[in-house]
Scaffold this active site. Structure first.
Site, short mmCIF file in Angstrom:
data_model
loop_
_atom_site.label_atom_id
_atom_site.label_comp_id
_atom_site.label_asym_id
_atom_site.label_seq_id
_atom_site.Cartn_x
_atom_site.Cartn_y
_atom_site.Cartn_z
N CYS A 1 52.47 -6.03 2.68
CA CYS A 1 51.39 -5.21 2.12
C CYS A 1 51.02 -5.70 0.71
CB CYS A 1 51.80 -3.74 2.06
SG CYS A 1 50.46 -2.72 1.41
N GLN B 1 58.21 1.43 10.59
CA GLN B 1 58.16 0.45 9.50
C GLN B 1 58.35 1.18 8.16
OE1 GLN B 1 54.59 -1.50 7.62
NE2 GLN B 1 55.36 -3.28 8.73
N ALA C 1 48.27 1.12 8.19
CA ALA C 1 48.29 2.37 7.43
C ALA C 1 46.92 3.04 7.48
CB ALA C 1 48.71 2.09 5.99
C1 LIG Z 1 43.71 -1.07 7.42
C2 LIG Z 1 44.92 -1.91 7.60
C3 LIG Z 1 46.16 -1.35 7.36
C4 LIG Z 1 47.32 -2.13 7.52
N1 LIG Z 1 48.53 -1.55 7.32
C5 LIG Z 1 49.65 -2.27 7.55
C6 LIG Z 1 50.93 -1.67 7.46
O1 LIG Z 1 51.08 -0.47 7.20
N2 LIG Z 1 52.01 -2.48 7.68
C7 LIG Z 1 51.90 -3.81 8.00
O2 LIG Z 1 52.91 -4.50 8.21
N3 LIG Z 1 50.70 -4.38 8.11
C8 LIG Z 1 49.58 -3.64 7.90
N4 LIG Z 1 48.36 -4.23 8.07
C9 LIG Z 1 48.30 -5.62 8.55
C10 LIG Z 1 48.13 -5.62 10.07
O3 LIG Z 1 49.28 -5.07 10.70
C11 LIG Z 1 47.93 -7.06 10.63
O4 LIG Z 1 49.04 -7.83 10.37
C12 LIG Z 1 46.76 -7.74 10.00
O5 LIG Z 1 45.63 -6.91 10.14
C13 LIG Z 1 46.49 -9.11 10.70
O6 LIG Z 1 46.31 -8.90 12.06
P1 LIG Z 1 45.78 -10.06 13.02
O7 LIG Z 1 46.79 -11.17 12.91
O8 LIG Z 1 45.76 -9.45 14.38
O9 LIG Z 1 44.45 -10.43 12.51
C14 LIG Z 1 47.21 -3.48 7.91
C15 LIG Z 1 45.95 -4.04 8.16
C16 LIG Z 1 44.83 -3.27 8.01
C17 LIG Z 1 43.47 -3.90 8.30
#
Ligand SMILES: Cc1cc2nc3c(=O)[nH]c(=O)nc-3n(C[C@H](O)[C@H](O)[C@H](O)COP(=O)(O)O)c2cc1C
Length: 128
Positions: free
Chosen positions: A99, A70, A18
């Site tokens: 989230c 999503q 997001a």
């Molecule tokens: C700024 C930010 C916004 C995110 N927004 C969402 C989101 O809208 N929906 C979601 O499922 N995960 C969201 N996440 C989680 C990421 O999709 C991801 O799962 C998480 O950063 C872990 O990633 P990694 O396993 O590559 O470290 C967000 C993460 C961050 C850092």
């Protein structure tokens, strides 16, 4: 990789973020080879009440195929209604269950859903 009847070129997917993975960002990641791009999380309630700003989050670039939207929410009927209404715009619909933001979990949405497996079952069944 195959998800349901949707086939991706590879298993390297762009995670939804997001405020970060807007249409421009996603389109660039697609150019660099992402197998699947996913919209930022979109409020089911916002879509249900036809909020224009919310709908803008689902804007898709021409190269985004396959594309997932999503949604987040916890009202199973509303989620099902929204899933049906956006089904033409997305190849896949993803339901946010991770989230942790206070403004999301206070409404029982996002990661709060994980506390209610029966509700998850209801949402996925009705939205399928
Ligand atoms: C700024 C930010 C916004 C995110 N927004 C969402 C989101 O809208 N929906 C979601 O499922 N995960 C969201 N996440 C989680 C990421 O999709 C991801 O799962 C998480 O950063 C872990 O990633 P990694 O396993 O590559 O470290 C967000 C993460 C961050 C850092």
């Amino acid at each position: 990789m195959k998800i349901g009847n949707v086939e991706t070129n590879n298993a390297v997917f762009l995670a939804p973020m997001a405020g970060i993975t807007d249409v421009t960002y996603r389109s660039i990641c697609k150019e660099f080879g992402a197998g699947l791009t996913v919209s930022e999380m979109v409020s089911a309630k916002g879509l249900f009440y036809h909020d224009e700003k919310t709908s803008q989050l689902m804007k898709k670039a021409p190269n985004e195929t396959p594309f997932a939207i999503q949604i987040f929410g916890s009202d199973s009927d509303m989620m099902a209604n929204v899933a049906e209404s956006i089904s033409e715009q997305a190849d896949l619909i993803d339901i946010n269950m991770g989230c942790p933001a206070p403004k999301v979990v206070k409404n029982e949405d996002g990661s709060r859903l994980m506390l209610h497996p029966d509700l998850i079952d209801e949402i996925t069944r009705k939205s399928g």
